[in-house]
Design a protein around this motif. Structure first.
Motif, PDB file in Angstrom:
ATOM      1  N   ARG A   1       0.850  -1.189   0.000  1.00 17.97           N
ATOM      2  CA  ARG A   1       0.000   0.000   0.000  1.00 17.97           C
ATOM      3  C   ARG A   1       0.886   1.239   0.000  1.00 17.97           C
TER       4      ARG A   1
ATOM      5  N   ASP B   1      -8.936  -4.227   0.134  1.00 14.83           N
ATOM      6  CA  ASP B   1      -9.265  -2.830  -0.168  1.00 14.83           C
ATOM      7  C   ASP B   1      -9.980  -2.174   0.996  1.00 14.83           C
ATOM      8  N   HIS B   2     -10.902  -2.898   1.595  1.00 17.14           N
ATOM      9  CA  HIS B   2     -11.654  -2.324   2.704  1.00 17.14           C
ATOM     10  C   HIS B   2     -10.723  -2.018   3.875  1.00 17.14           C
TER      11      HIS B   2
ATOM     12  N   ALA C   1      -8.686   1.044   3.180  1.00 23.03           N
ATOM     13  CA  ALA C   1      -9.465   2.275   3.313  1.00 23.03           C
ATOM     14  C   ALA C   1      -9.639   2.641   4.781  1.00 23.03           C
TER      15      ALA C   1
ATOM     16  N   ALA D   1      -6.354   4.070   6.155  1.00 16.60           N
ATOM     17  CA  ALA D   1      -6.088   5.448   5.713  1.00 16.60           C
ATOM     18  C   ALA D   1      -6.869   6.430   6.571  1.00 16.60           C
ATOM     19  N   LYS D   2      -8.111   6.069   6.863  1.00 17.25           N
ATOM     20  CA  LYS D   2      -8.939   6.962   7.678  1.00 17.25           C
ATOM     21  C   LYS D   2      -8.380   7.079   9.092  1.00 17.25           C
TER      22      LYS D   2
END
Lengths: 560, 149, 307
Positions: free
Chosen positions: B4, B127-128, B131, B134-135
């Motif tokens: 990532r 992917d989840h 995400a 990142a948050k």
């Protein structure tokens, strides 16, 4: 086992075979490469050139004759059908008793008890959030509980399988109940269904109970105690199920399981026990996947290899030591959450594979096994499946009906070769105990699991309803989830607490002291003290806790 | 599947609470995440909620993946509450395994970001998690910026 | 904000410690600023390094050792280092699961650290992580690595006392002793001492010690970590090797710093020599290859050229 292609004088065969090959090649277009789960390539056709029965006596034999490939008894199901031993476990002991009485009334001759996950964890029901209790098994923490669970069950005549990892408290409670009822221990029959601590260390994490060396000691004590005092009980069930469910291929599973059996047998002999005395009561427990022919071949090969290992490597003299007795369960891993009714078909195919593979006793999963413990209805369908296969499909009429099939015999030989390769790997690592301690087995299983998952993800292995033939399923397709009544469970826990308060603490302390001392001694039989402790009113959690303290905590291995 | 773009790599706790012991799925997901360049703190089954909270705190994880079978999911809202109490509300939490349909809404309402059943694809899961990581990093990033200022 | 964080760190706030470790791992200017801020607070903790090949039971042993320290009322922080995958850069960090006994004990802080493919730079990062654990007031800081590479040996060198763990194996040699690992050991352990070959392994280690080091007082301690046998002896052996006086503390700190500077200097020179482009260096290398200059002289001249 001989593998060379046979040159039987069959005039015209080879020419016809070549003609077929030519026609096949022209008509098939682009052919697929097919490999079964164990990695063996599966061809479109098998002929007398692959197998023609030339070493029939050496490789197959007749049912009941060494090496037992066709069945361990002369009569097999034609004489006595396989035992229908459905696992039951849910809620409180009263809930269990209700269910078990019903299936006995319906004609079952054997029962099985699976304890609540809290029991597997080694703790009592008052140590955990009640919402988690009794959802996958019955809460049995004392002799009292077992007495209620087995109320009205004729202990001297019904065979009971206890799903009971080290230190085997469920059997201890059962023996306590037998004593109360005046049933002699010599007439107690059944199996310690989860006595295989290595399979737990490797693949089902029960090892939180005891350290690896501690588990080894307790198993040996358990075997010795049972062989002397409960002679018709099978203290050893060597489990292939957990490893296959964790992702080991069928060939790996059989290889690991047989290696484990040898490890235990050797440990017993080192203890001073006679090999036949021990092996006579070894049983095995497998999963049956939906890879139909592979499973049949796995079991047939297993029988053959075990007979040889027992006789030649372990030096057992009694033919009953060479017999590979096993219970099998249809594999829940192949069942899907999507379109659950499809699972009825899956279970039927898995059951057929087990029957044609020659099992001695079977549990068929309910179709909703993936989601929750079976309801009465789904449990009934699971048993009906076995009855239909027996009565309507007549699967009991012929012994080893797939024997002699060019394909099945070839596949049996090939599975045997794969299995022996696995056994050789374990031998090289110094035996199953060392291999498990070093993490070798876990690594192999992890790799197989990942490889299989990749096949599903890429849709190389299709699963109906999951990666093909999917449908949009309506949200209300299932009834609301059934759970044990939480209020009744809380009451059960409250009564349990009251029971503990009402005991003689002196008796409990004395029993635990004796147990602890046995654990620290070199020659005292720990299991004997477990049985005594159960009789003195000590609880499951207290016994496990004491042994954890004295024998060491079990520690898992990190991922490879 | 290359790493990532997040640095440091996402730190993900993969764990099982409650009583079920089957961990084939969580081992596979841990391998997926590692192969996607993430750091996975992996625990065996039977973790208590208080331990998971302590672990998440000490390891400063970005995401928690809870593997659940049987009734284990019923105590996930409790875990979420304990995490918030410990000041770890920024950590994303997803559930993998089998959750009866009539009980999913309650989980999502309690703060579970997604429930991945057996048919979920590797890419979806990875992917989840990325995400969510990142948050969760927004807070760390603001700390870094403030200190270096 | 930095001040609040440091303040919380000094007041034994575990989440501040966790966040500071993350900041140190991030490297860059914020890590340096934070490190300089907390450096004055360091010097109290005893740093103990554990290394050894995989499968010998290091984590289980450390679990027992932590128990012994806690029984004496000491607080502990552990950094467990695992290699990252060279292919994906990810890692599965599973060491701490074997220290499960201390799961609910606020006096034990465990952090899993991935090497992130920067084994060289990991020494620097670990030095900072250890300092932050020290500044947070932990009495003991334990660093655990798998001793298979030179870089991992460097990490363990950060410690005041290095414990090298072995286990009996079925081979003839003590494979565990890779070059360099035996040299740094202050204490040697033979774990799984209940296995049949334990005696032989212990004897082999003792004779290797005699051969390779003079003036050594390196004990070989036999343990059975799963039963906590030998843990007390291990704890004593370690404790006796930690200098406790103020002078000894300063000495430890400066010795650690010197080692770190030496490591980083070595790496810097290496990079300089490798990257150096220029006629002088080229000529030197050519001459050395042709045997015109001996190696020792070539090295001295290379140093002069790059620095």
């Amino acid at each position: 086992m001989t593998n060379e292609a046979v040159q039987l004088p069959l005039p015209g065969l080879d020419q016809a075979n070549r003609q077929w090959g030519y026609d096949y090649g022209r008509q098939i277009g682009k052919d697929r490469v097919v490999k079964n789960r164990s990695g063996i390539e599966i061809r479109p056709l098998y002929t007398p050139r692959d197998w023609a029965g030339e070493s029939y006596l050496e490789d197959l034999g007749f049912p009941g004759q060494y090496p037992f490939t066709r069945g361990i008894y002369a009569t097999m199901y034609r004489g006595r059908t396989w035992t229908q031993r459905q696992l039951i476990g849910l809620g409180t002991p009263e809930d269990y008793n209700q269910r078990v009485r019903r299936i006995l009334e319906a004609g079952a001759t054997a029962i099985s008890l699976i304890p609540c996950n809290s029991g597997f964890r080694g703790i009592d029901c008052d140590e955990v959030d009640p919402i988690l209790l009794g959802t996958c098994g019955t809460v049995v923490n004392t002799t009292e509980h077992m007495d209620v669970a087995l109320a009205g069950v004729p202990l001297g005549t019904i065979s009971t399988a206890m799903n009971d990892p080290s230190p085997f408290t469920l059997l201890a409670f059962t023996l306590g109940v037998a004593k109360r009822r005046g049933v002699p221990w010599t007439s107690i029959t059944g199996t310690s269904n989860q006595s295989d601590y290595l399979s737990h260390f490797i693949a089902n994490h029960m090892f939180y109970r005891l350290s690896l060396p501690g588990s080894r000691r307790v198993l040996l004590d358990h075997i010795e105690f049972c062989r002397k005092n409960v002679p018709n009980w099978n203290p050893v069930s060597i489990v292939g199920q957990h490893m296959q469910q964790a992702g080991a291929t069928p060939a790996e599973t059989m290889g690991f399981t047989l290696s484990t059996a040898m490890q235990y047998a050797q440990d017993c002999v080192e203890r001073g026990m006679d090999i036949d005395f021990v092996l006579r009561r070894f049983t095995f427990f497998f999963d049956i996947s939906i890879s139909f022919f592979e499973e049949v071949a796995k079991f047939r090969a297993g029988r053959r290899i075990w007979a040889r290992l027992a006789r030649e490597r372990l030096g057992a003299k009694d033919p009953s030591s060479w017999r590979f007795k096993f219970h099998a369960q249809t594999s829940g891993v192949d069942l899907t959450e999507q379109q659950p009714l499809n699972n009825i078909a899956r279970v039927a195919v898995q059951a057929m594979a087990g029957i044609m593979g020659g099992l001695q006793s079977m549990h068929t999963d309910a179709y909703d096994e993936a989601i929750a413990t079976p309801t009465e209805e789904t449990a009934r369908i699971a048993i009906a499946t076995q009855n239909i296969l027996r009565e309507e499909a007549h699967l009991c009429d012929v012994i080893d009906p797939l024997g002699g099939s060019y394909f099945v015999e070839t596949l049996t030989n090939q599975m045997e070769a794969e299995i022996e390769e696995v056994i050789a790997k374990i031998d090289n690592a110094g035996g199953m105990y060392k291999a498990a301690d070093a993490g070798l087995v876990q690594t192999m299983i992890g790799q197989s699991a990942l490889a299989f998952q990749e096949r599903i993800e890429s849709a190389d292995q299709k699963v109906v309803g999951v990666n093909c033939y999917q449908i949009d399923e309506p949200a209300d397709r299932r009834k609301p989830t059934e759970r044990p009544d939480i209020e009744r469970m809380k009451e059960h826990v409250a009564r349990f607490k009251a029971y503990k308060d009402g005991r003689s603490q002196a008796d409990v302390d004395r029993a635990l002291d004796t147990l602890a001392r046995a654990a620290n001694s070199r020659h005292e039989n720990i299991y004997e003290r477990v049985v005594l402790a159960a009789e003195s009113g000590v609880t499951h959690g207290e016994i496990v806790s004491c042994l954890r303290k004295e024998l060491g905590f079990g520690h898992p291995l990190a991922l490879a | 599947m290359r790493a990532r773009t997040l640095f440091p790599p996402p730190r993900v706790l993969v764990t099982k609470i409650g009583l079920d012991g089957h961990d084939r799925g969580s081992r596979i997901v841990a391998a997926y995440l590692r192969d996607a360049g993430m750091e996975v703190i992996y625990t065996p089954p039977w973790q208590t909620i208080s331990h998971v909270v302590k672990l998440a705190l000490e390891e400063d994880v970005d995401v928690i993946g809870v593997s659940s079978l049987a009734t284990d999911h019923l105590i996930v809202p409790d875990l979420l509450a304990q995490l918030r109490k410990a000041g770890l509300g920024h950590i994303g939490l997803l559930v993998g395994g089998i959750v009866p349909e009539d009980e999913r809404a309650a989980l999502l309402q309690a703060g579970v970001s997604a429930i991945f059943g057996p048919g979920s694809s590797r890419q979806q899961i990875v992917d989840h998690v990325a995400a969510l990581a990142a948050k969760a990093r927004e807070v760390l990033n603001s700390h870094l910026w403030e200190i270096a200022r | 904000m930095l001040e609040t964080l440091v303040d919380r760190l000094m007041h034994a706030d575990a989440s501040a410690l966790a966040r500071c470790i993350t900041l140190m791992e991030c490297g860059g200017p914020s890590a340096e600023i934070l490190h300089r801020r907390i450096t004055p607070l360091t010097g109290r903790a005893a740093i103990i390094g554990f290394t050894g090949p995989p499968g010998v039971g290091k984590s289980t042993l450390i679990d027992g050792y932590i128990g012994a320290l806690r029984a004496r009322g000491h607080t502990v922080a552990v950094a467990a280092v695992d290699p990252s995958s060279p292919i994906s850069g990810g890692a599965i960090l599973g060491d701490r699961v074997r220290m499960q006994r201390h799961t609910d004990d606020p006096g034990v802080f465990i952090r899993s650290v991935a090497s992130r493919g920067h084994l060289g730079g990991l020494s620097e990062s670990m030095h900072r992580i250890v300092d932050v654990m020290d500044a947070a007031g932990r009495d003991f800081v334990i660093v655990e690595t798998v001793g298979i590479g030179q870089s991992e040996i460097e990490i363990v060198e950060i410690a005041d006392v290095c414990v090298v763990v072995n286990a009996p194996n079925s081979g003839d040699d003590v494979q565990a002793i890779k070059a360099g690992v035996l040299e740094i050991a202050d204490v040697l352990v033979v774990n799984k001492a209940d296995l049949p070959l334990a005696d032989r392994t212990a004897r082999q280690l003792r004779s290797m010690l005699k051969l390779r080091r003079e003036n050594q007082d390196v004990p070989v301690i036999e343990t059975v970590a799963t039963r906590e046998t030998g843990i007390d002896r291990l704890e004593c052996a370690i404790e006796s090797r930690i200098g406790r006086s103020a002078d000894e503390k300063v000495l430890r700190r400066t010795r650690r710093m010197r080692r770190l500077i030496a490591q980083l200097a070595g790496r810097m020179v290496r990079d300089l020599v490798l990257d150096s482009a220029g006629a002088e260096m080229d000529a030197l290398v050519k001459a050395a290859s042709a045997g015109e200059v001996d190696l020792a002289a070539a090295v001295r001249r290379a140093l002069k050229t790059v620095l």
